[in-house]
Design a protein around this motif. Structure first.
Motif, PDB file in Angstrom:
ATOM      1  N   GLU A  43       0.764  -1.058   0.030  1.00  0.00           N
ATOM      2  CA  GLU A  43      -0.088  -0.030  -0.204  1.00  0.00           C
ATOM      3  C   GLU A  43       0.930   1.293  -0.045  1.00  0.00           C
ATOM      4  OE1 GLU A  43      -3.900  -1.625   2.303  1.00  0.00           O
ATOM      5  OE2 GLU A  43      -2.237  -0.764   3.452  1.00  0.00           O
ATOM      6  N   ARG A  44       1.985   1.317   0.731  1.00  0.00           N
ATOM      7  CA  ARG A  44       2.915   2.157   0.681  1.00  0.00           C
ATOM      8  C   ARG A  44       3.669   2.730  -0.631  1.00  0.00           C
ATOM      9  NH1 ARG A  44       5.888   1.440   6.603  1.00  0.00           N
ATOM     10  NH2 ARG A  44       4.263   1.774   7.967  1.00  0.00           N
ATOM     11  N   LEU A  45       3.779   1.611  -1.391  1.00  0.00           N
ATOM     12  CA  LEU A  45       4.544   1.630  -2.491  1.00  0.00           C
ATOM     13  C   LEU A  45       3.506   2.168  -3.760  1.00  0.00           C
ATOM     14  CD1 LEU A  45       7.185   0.888  -4.037  1.00  0.00           C
ATOM     15  CD2 LEU A  45       6.126  -1.453  -4.682  1.00  0.00           C
ATOM     16  N   SER A  46       2.283   1.573  -3.484  1.00  0.00           N
ATOM     17  CA  SER A  46       1.109   2.155  -4.353  1.00  0.00           C
ATOM     18  C   SER A  46       0.925   3.596  -4.112  1.00  0.00           C
ATOM     19  CB  SER A  46      -0.045   1.378  -4.155  1.00  0.00           C
ATOM     20  OG  SER A  46      -1.171   2.030  -4.990  1.00  0.00           O
ATOM     21  N   ALA A  47       0.987   4.102  -2.807  1.00  0.00           N
ATOM     22  CA  ALA A  47       0.731   5.544  -2.554  1.00  0.00           C
ATOM     23  C   ALA A  47       1.958   6.399  -3.208  1.00  0.00           C
ATOM     24  CB  ALA A  47       0.602   5.840  -0.819  1.00  0.00           C
ATOM     25  N   LEU A  48       3.133   5.730  -3.103  1.00  0.00           N
ATOM     26  CA  LEU A  48       4.498   6.531  -3.791  1.00  0.00           C
ATOM     27  C   LEU A  48       4.247   6.517  -5.058  1.00  0.00           C
ATOM     28  CD1 LEU A  48       7.162   7.834  -2.991  1.00  0.00           C
ATOM     29  CD2 LEU A  48       8.126   5.352  -3.086  1.00  0.00           C
ATOM     30  N   LYS A  49       3.761   5.421  -5.661  1.00  0.00           N
ATOM     31  CA  LYS A  49       3.632   5.437  -7.044  1.00  0.00           C
ATOM     32  C   LYS A  49       2.742   6.573  -7.463  1.00  0.00           C
ATOM     33  CE  LYS A  49       0.830   2.943  -8.968  1.00  0.00           C
ATOM     34  NZ  LYS A  49      -0.722   3.100  -9.551  1.00  0.00           N
ATOM     35  N   ASN A  50       1.356   6.447  -6.835  1.00  0.00           N
ATOM     36  CA  ASN A  50       0.296   7.515  -7.261  1.00  0.00           C
ATOM     37  C   ASN A  50       0.897   9.080  -6.956  1.00  0.00           C
ATOM     38  OD1 ASN A  50      -1.215   5.570  -7.632  1.00  0.00           O
ATOM     39  ND2 ASN A  50      -2.304   5.629  -5.739  1.00  0.00           N
ATOM     40  N   TRP A  51       1.705   9.436  -6.170  1.00  0.00           N
ATOM     41  CA  TRP A  51       2.335  10.620  -5.995  1.00  0.00           C
ATOM     42  C   TRP A  51       3.295  11.053  -6.854  1.00  0.00           C
ATOM     43  CZ3 TRP A  51       7.246  12.443  -5.283  1.00  0.00           C
ATOM     44  CH2 TRP A  51       7.371  13.566  -4.815  1.00  0.00           C
ATOM     45  N   PHE A  52       3.937  10.018  -7.408  1.00  0.00           N
ATOM     46  CA  PHE A  52       5.208   9.958  -8.409  1.00  0.00           C
ATOM     47  C   PHE A  52       4.430  10.494  -9.662  1.00  0.00           C
ATOM     48  CE2 PHE A  52       8.061   8.782 -11.557  1.00  0.00           C
ATOM     49  CZ  PHE A  52       9.216   9.380 -11.288  1.00  0.00           C
ATOM     50  N   LEU A  53       3.057   9.830 -10.036  1.00  0.00           N
ATOM     51  CA  LEU A  53       2.457  10.260 -11.214  1.00  0.00           C
ATOM     52  C   LEU A  53       1.322  11.387 -11.117  1.00  0.00           C
ATOM     53  CD1 LEU A  53       1.984   6.539 -12.476  1.00  0.00           C
ATOM     54  CD2 LEU A  53       3.666   8.126 -13.143  1.00  0.00           C
ATOM     55  N   SER A  54       1.580  12.024 -10.054  1.00  0.00           N
ATOM     56  CA  SER A  54       0.588  12.991  -9.839  1.00  0.00           C
ATOM     57  C   SER A  54       1.072  14.302 -10.654  1.00  0.00           C
ATOM     58  CB  SER A  54       0.545  13.596  -8.239  1.00  0.00           C
ATOM     59  OG  SER A  54       1.702  13.960  -7.794  1.00  0.00           O
ATOM     60  N   GLY A  55      -0.155  15.535 -10.772  1.00  0.00           N
ATOM     61  CA  GLY A  55       0.352  16.441 -11.645  1.00  0.00           C
ATOM     62  C   GLY A  55       1.628  17.331 -11.310  1.00  0.00           C
ATOM     63  N   PRO A  56       1.803  17.524  -9.867  1.00  0.00           N
ATOM     64  CA  PRO A  56       3.006  18.521  -9.567  1.00  0.00           C
ATOM     65  C   PRO A  56       4.282  17.546  -9.855  1.00  0.00           C
ATOM     66  CG  PRO A  56       1.522  18.678  -7.842  1.00  0.00           C
ATOM     67  CD  PRO A  56       1.072  17.703  -8.697  1.00  0.00           C
ATOM     68  N   SER A  57       4.294  16.219  -9.632  1.00  0.00           N
ATOM     69  CA  SER A  57       5.633  15.567  -9.999  1.00  0.00           C
ATOM     70  C   SER A  57       5.997  15.369 -11.310  1.00  0.00           C
ATOM     71  CB  SER A  57       5.335  13.951  -9.211  1.00  0.00           C
ATOM     72  OG  SER A  57       6.418  13.213  -9.773  1.00  0.00           O
ATOM     73  N   ILE A  58       4.727  15.176 -12.262  1.00  0.00           N
ATOM     74  CA  ILE A  58       4.875  15.176 -13.931  1.00  0.00           C
ATOM     75  C   ILE A  58       5.608  16.363 -14.223  1.00  0.00           C
ATOM     76  CG2 ILE A  58       3.626  14.860 -15.766  1.00  0.00           C
ATOM     77  CD1 ILE A  58       3.930  12.449 -14.582  1.00  0.00           C
ATOM     78  N   PHE A  59       4.915  17.453 -13.728  1.00  0.00           N
ATOM     79  CA  PHE A  59       5.520  18.855 -14.090  1.00  0.00           C
ATOM     80  C   PHE A  59       6.967  19.154 -13.842  1.00  0.00           C
ATOM     81  CE2 PHE A  59       6.541  22.906 -12.045  1.00  0.00           C
ATOM     82  CZ  PHE A  59       6.812  23.611 -13.256  1.00  0.00           C
ATOM     83  N   ALA A  60       7.378  18.625 -12.498  1.00  0.00           N
ATOM     84  CA  ALA A  60       8.887  18.741 -11.936  1.00  0.00           C
ATOM     85  C   ALA A  60       9.776  17.494 -12.753  1.00  0.00           C
ATOM     86  CB  ALA A  60       9.112  18.162 -10.707  1.00  0.00           C
ATOM     87  N   LEU A  61       9.232  16.645 -13.309  1.00  0.00           N
ATOM     88  CA  LEU A  61      10.023  15.725 -14.353  1.00  0.00           C
ATOM     89  C   LEU A  61      10.281  16.133 -15.485  1.00  0.00           C
ATOM     90  CD1 LEU A  61       8.343  12.161 -13.502  1.00  0.00           C
ATOM     91  CD2 LEU A  61      10.664  12.925 -13.004  1.00  0.00           C
ATOM     92  N   LYS A  62       9.002  16.881 -16.107  1.00  0.00           N
ATOM     93  CA  LYS A  62       9.212  17.411 -17.464  1.00  0.00           C
ATOM     94  C   LYS A  62      10.271  18.727 -17.321  1.00  0.00           C
ATOM     95  CE  LYS A  62       5.649  18.517 -19.628  1.00  0.00           C
ATOM     96  NZ  LYS A  62       4.208  19.319 -19.883  1.00  0.00           N
ATOM     97  N   LEU A  63       9.984  19.528 -16.362  1.00  0.00           N
ATOM     98  CA  LEU A  63      11.162  20.369 -16.211  1.00  0.00           C
ATOM     99  C   LEU A  63      12.498  19.866 -15.984  1.00  0.00           C
ATOM    100  CD1 LEU A  63      11.423  23.629 -16.236  1.00  0.00           C
ATOM    101  CD2 LEU A  63      10.801  23.984 -13.837  1.00  0.00           C
ATOM    102  N   SER A  64      12.591  19.021 -15.311  1.00  0.00           N
ATOM    103  CA  SER A  64      13.848  18.393 -14.948  1.00  0.00           C
ATOM    104  C   SER A  64      14.643  17.830 -16.408  1.00  0.00           C
ATOM    105  CB  SER A  64      14.060  17.238 -14.100  1.00  0.00           C
ATOM    106  OG  SER A  64      13.401  17.604 -12.796  1.00  0.00           O
ATOM    107  N   CYS A  65      13.671  17.015 -17.075  1.00  0.00           N
ATOM    108  CA  CYS A  65      13.834  16.762 -18.534  1.00  0.00           C
ATOM    109  C   CYS A  65      14.516  17.933 -19.493  1.00  0.00           C
ATOM    110  CB  CYS A  65      12.984  15.829 -19.223  1.00  0.00           C
ATOM    111  SG  CYS A  65      12.767  14.467 -18.153  1.00  0.00           S
ATOM    112  N   ALA A  66      13.740  19.110 -19.624  1.00  0.00           N
ATOM    113  CA  ALA A  66      14.292  20.014 -20.170  1.00  0.00           C
ATOM    114  C   ALA A  66      15.628  20.673 -19.897  1.00  0.00           C
ATOM    115  CB  ALA A  66      13.123  21.318 -20.042  1.00  0.00           C
ATOM    116  N   ILE A  67      15.673  20.658 -18.636  1.00  0.00           N
ATOM    117  CA  ILE A  67      17.061  21.354 -18.114  1.00  0.00           C
ATOM    118  C   ILE A  67      18.106  20.343 -18.445  1.00  0.00           C
ATOM    119  CG2 ILE A  67      18.365  21.671 -16.057  1.00  0.00           C
ATOM    120  CD1 ILE A  67      16.454  23.873 -16.850  1.00  0.00           C
ATOM    121  N   LEU A  68      17.845  19.130 -18.454  1.00  0.00           N
ATOM    122  CA  LEU A  68      18.903  18.187 -18.826  1.00  0.00           C
ATOM    123  C   LEU A  68      19.295  18.425 -20.435  1.00  0.00           C
ATOM    124  CD1 LEU A  68      20.421  15.480 -18.182  1.00  0.00           C
ATOM    125  CD2 LEU A  68      18.669  14.121 -18.908  1.00  0.00           C
TER     126      LEU A  68
END
Length: 882
Positions: free
Chosen positions: A457-482
């Motif tokens: 359940e904790r792993l599932s909650a972590l996965k849901n948070w990682f795929l949430s809107g703020p996390s997706i935005f942060a991943l996109k911006l990190s990829c752009a900076i890369l």
């Protein structure tokens, strides 16, 4: 005479808060330029001088002390953390480009999550932090000038210089913010609360004028509706400003009457009173009220008989409102305590007002509108109820709701008065809210969980948070900076020649949490950057690269109109980018005035514009291609979530009235009020998403903003209808006999059908909004379900009066006499007032829910009813064969 006008204008301008803020921002900007051109600037390396001016733009002192201190505190923490990251990059992983890229992307990810979660508080740190760390990486690569620490990879001198530059900029803004026209949030709060209370008083007076029958003409009624709509909009805007100001006040040291806890209590009481008044106001615009207002029973009998009581209640309300306003006015005088005799006089006035309100309420309840309306039939009534009898009952339900709503206004107004007078000593205290600066995990108290989460359940909650809107935005911006770092690593000479370091901030600002924000800000960013650089080019051409005095004056002339634009949210980004590009151009030219390799001004201007345009184009293309987060998709998700919240709110209201076990829990912990406030906050947050959605490119055509706006407006009305239902039910559940009556026979079946229909429709609307699917055909009608309940309700009462039920199975036996006079007297008691008002509110809830169905069909369409068409076709074929 003209001189007097000029004098008054100057005094008004100087005393205006916006004029003072503009002057403070202008002073800080000029001081930063003066520092850069002065001999004191030698304490900072030339390549760090731009950070000083950057701080006066990002961290402008034109705000309250609390807001400035809060952001400054976060900035200092950000600088300390990023300094440690700087040292780690250069001292530990500086030999590996890959490791430096991983660290920088991790920093960008963390700060971007904060930015997406709470942009109002973390926007400035989320820009400064990644820029600070990128400066460290660029220093290792060698595009930020030569190393100044004996050639070591860890350039500690550059690190210290960068820290100094940021701190000097913060210190300049801090001095201006505190020493020049200091602006504390507490006086603003008292003033805003006074504005809310005044508008609530005006709204209530206007509604009492309507129920008194003083808006009988159509023109008068329409003028009253327009006035009340304007007051509701003002109150809602003030609530948003108050919530923001409370957050700012919690970050400052103040000398005030109220603490932050007191202000939150007052705000909660204001919201409770406004919720009742908003629901009252929404019911006044219904078709049922229009029929009641124009009926002869109301104009000739009901209104005249109740006018005196309504007038006395209105006078009592006004006395209480005046006392609340007087208390808030005394709280605004932060350096004086109200005299004792004034406090005693106010207390006496409140006592008189409360006594008068209680007496007037008793007089109001003694009136019997049922005596003027046809609500008792002469014989047995079958289901459905006759039209004439139904009309009489509908009017009775409407008048009953107003009477019960008035009782709730008295209760909420008394709670507001108690919250305002929470400090009985009326003493001013020095307030410093340490909890505001503590991390959330040290302040927030979480109840122990009944169910301990498993590892899965904790792993599932972590996965849901990682795929949430703020996390997706942060991943996109990190990829752009890369991708940006790849250019730095592979072409450092080109990177330095074209000064691509400035594109880093452009990418950070341009890529937003949603495509609509990025797309909408693209032209503004291009215009702002180009305009700022062009003005800087003109200044240097006029005064030269080392014309310190002329350039400072030129900067002041540009800042005068630009800082005025910063106070308008629509032109805020334009003003910031204009000042940033101007200051960067000036500082770069000034620092490199002796550098023979620095390009000519025309070439440098051309390169800056090309680099900025390229960075913005890259940001838009990257946002479009890499997991685009569409604003319209976010809008639909928020709307679908609101439909589910409505279902929760409706269930809590019904449980608080019908279930004695659940009622004690729901009413004690205040979950009903918390759910209402949460829904209201979510509704207010939809407006920016709607604007971003309209700006996004869309293959299907123009985004239907008007249709979505109609859904949002209907949600506001539906929330008011549900609040009317809550107000009608009261603060206590129905007793056992009332619950048995509501569960009796066809009445219980109709009530269950209505509740099931409402919840099912909300679920269907939520699913359709989330998936853009067409609605299924032949959805149940909530108004018909409510009409069944209404007919069963009235027929059960009529059959009891005419002895149609056996005594042993009659649910009203012992609750209501069989005589007409006794029945009318029973209908005027409080518990029956609640039952009648509850039925009236359920009617409006059902109508508004059916209106949702029409809006959703208009938005997404409806599947054809193939079964009905097939049956009709088969019938037609049979007829033809005959």
């Amino acid at each position: 005479m003209s001189m007097d006008r000029v004098t008054r204008f100057v005094k008004a301008a100087v005393s205006a808060r916006q004029a003072k803020d503009w002057f403070k921002a202008l002073v800080a900007f000029i001081l930063a330029f003066a520092f850069v051109f002065s001999s004191w600037a030698t304490c900072v390396q030339p390549r760090s001088l731009g950070n000083i001016i950057l701080m006066t733009i990002f961290q402008t002192p034109a705000r309250t002390v609390g807001s400035f201190l809060d952001t400054s505190f976060l900035l200092i923490i950000c600088i300390l953390v990023c300094s440690a990251v700087w040292a780690f990059i250069q001292a530990v992983v500086g030999s590996s480009y890959t490791a430096m890229a991983v660290v920088l992307c991790a920093v960008v990810y963390c700060f971007s999550v904060l930015r997406a979660t709470n942009p109002n508080r973390f926007l400035v740190p989320s820009l400064v932090g990644p820029l600070f760390v990128f400066t460290s990486v660029a220093s290792v690569v060698g595009v930020n000038g030569r190393n100044t620490t004996d050639g070591d990879l860890f350039d500690s001198n550059f690190l210290i210089s960068t820290i100094k530059s940021y701190l000097i900029g913060i210190a300049i803004c801090l001095a201006v913010n505190i020493l020049i026209f200091p602006d504390l949030a507490a006086p603003h709060l008292n003033q805003q609360f006074r504005s809310v209370v005044e508008n609530l008083s005006s709204l209530l007076n206007s509604m009492l004028k309507t129920v008194n029958g003083l808006e009988s003409l159509q023109e008068e009624y329409e003028a009253g509706v327009a006035e009340r709509t304007s007051l509701v909009a003002k109150i809602q805007r003030d609530f948003g400003a108050i919530e923001m100001m409370i957050d700012q006040a919690s970050g400052e040291i103040s000398y005030s009457l109220y603490s932050i806890k007191d202000y939150n209590r007052i705000l909660k009481s204001c919201k409770g009173l406004s919720a009742v008044l908003f629901s009252f106001n929404t019911s006044l615009k219904s078709d049922a009220f229009q029929r009641l207002l124009k009926s002869p029973e109301f104009t000739e009998q009901i209104a005249p008989s109740m006018r005196g009581s309504w007038g006395k209640i209105g006078s009592s309300f006004q006395l209480v409102f005046d006392d609340i306003l007087e208390k808030l006015l005394c709280a605004s005088k932060t350096m004086s305590r109200p005299p004792v005799d004034i406090e005693a006089a106010l207390t006496e006035r409140v006592s008189v007002a409360i006594h008068q309100a209680t007496t007037s309420l008793q007089a109001l309840e003694s009136h019997r509108p049922s005596e003027f309306l046809l609500v008792i039939s002469e014989s047995y009534v079958e289901n459905p109820v006759p039209a004439e009898l139904r009309e009489g009952w509908e009017k009775l339900l409407q008048v009953t709701f107003y009477t019960l709503a008035c009782k709730h206004v008295v209760k909420e107004l008394a709670q507001l008065h108690s919250a305002v007078h929470t400090n009985s000593e009326s003493k001013l205290h020095i307030r410093f809210h340490v909890r505001h600066y503590l991390p959330w995990f040290l302040v927030q108290r979480t109840a122990p969980k009944e169910h301990k989460q498993t590892f899965g359940e904790r792993l599932s909650a972590l996965k849901n948070w990682f795929l949430s809107g703020p996390s997706i935005f942060a991943l996109k911006l990190s990829c752009a900076i890369l991708c940006f770092l790849m250019v730095l690593y592979s072409q450092p000479a080109t990177f330095q020649k074209w000064n691509l370091s400035g594109a880093f901030v452009t990418i950070l600002v341009a890529i937003s949490p949603s495509l609509g924000q990025t797309y909408l800000g693209l032209p503004v960013q291009i215009i702002g950057t180009t305009f700022g650089c062009s003005i800087a080019y003109g200044g240097i051409a006029a005064f030269g690269k080392d014309g310190a005095y002329g350039l400072t004056v030129f900067a002041a002339l540009l800042a005068i109109p630009t800082f005025l634009l910063m106070f308008n949210p629509k032109t805020l980004i334009l003003a910031i980018l204009t000042l940033l590009s101007f200051s960067n151009f000036i500082v770069a030219s000034y620092v490199n005035r002796m550098n023979p390799t620095f390009p000519e001004l025309e070439v440098y201007l051309y390169r800056v514009i090309v680099v900025t345009s390229g960075a913005l184009t890259f940001s838009v293309v990257f946002t479009l291609l890499i997991y685009p987060t569409l604003s319209r998709r976010l809008l639909r998700e928020k709307l679908a979530e609101l439909f589910r919240d409505f279902a929760t709110y409706f269930s809590e209201i019904m449980l608080s009235q019908i279930s004695a076990v659940e009622a004690s829990r729901i009413l004690q912990d205040g979950s009903v009020n918390d759910t209402r406030n949460m829904i209201l906050s979510k509704l207010f947050a939809l407006q920016p998403l709607l604007a971003y959605s309209a700006a996004e490119p869309r293959l299907e055509g123009k985004f239907p903003s008007a249709k979505y706006l109609a859904v949002i407006s209907s949600m506001h009305a539906f929330l008011d209808r549900l609040e009317s239902l809550r107000v009608s039910g009261g603060d206590e559940p129905f007793d056992a006999r009332e619950r048995a009556f509501l569960k009796f026979g066809t009445l219980g079946e109709a009530r269950h059908e209505m509740n099931t229909t409402l919840r099912m429709l909300l679920y269907v609307f939520s699913s359709a909004m989330a998936t853009k699917a067409r609605l299924p055909p032949a959805l149940p009608n909530a108004s018909l379900a409510r009409d069944k309940l209404f007919h069963a309700f009235v027929s059960t009462i009529m059959n009891h009066i005419h002895n149609e039920h056996p005594t042993e199975t009659d649910p009203l036996e012992g609750m209501m006499p069989h005589s007409k006079a006794g029945a009318l007297e029973t209908l005027n008691t409080e518990k029956w007032l609640r039952l009648l008002s509850f039925s009236s509110s359920a009617r409006e809830v059902s109508k508004e829910l059916d209106h949702f169905g029409e809006l959703m069909k208009d938005l997404f369409g409806e599947y054809p009813d193939v079964f009905t068409k097939a049956a009709a076709l088969e019938t037609a074929q049979v007829v033809d064969s005959k």
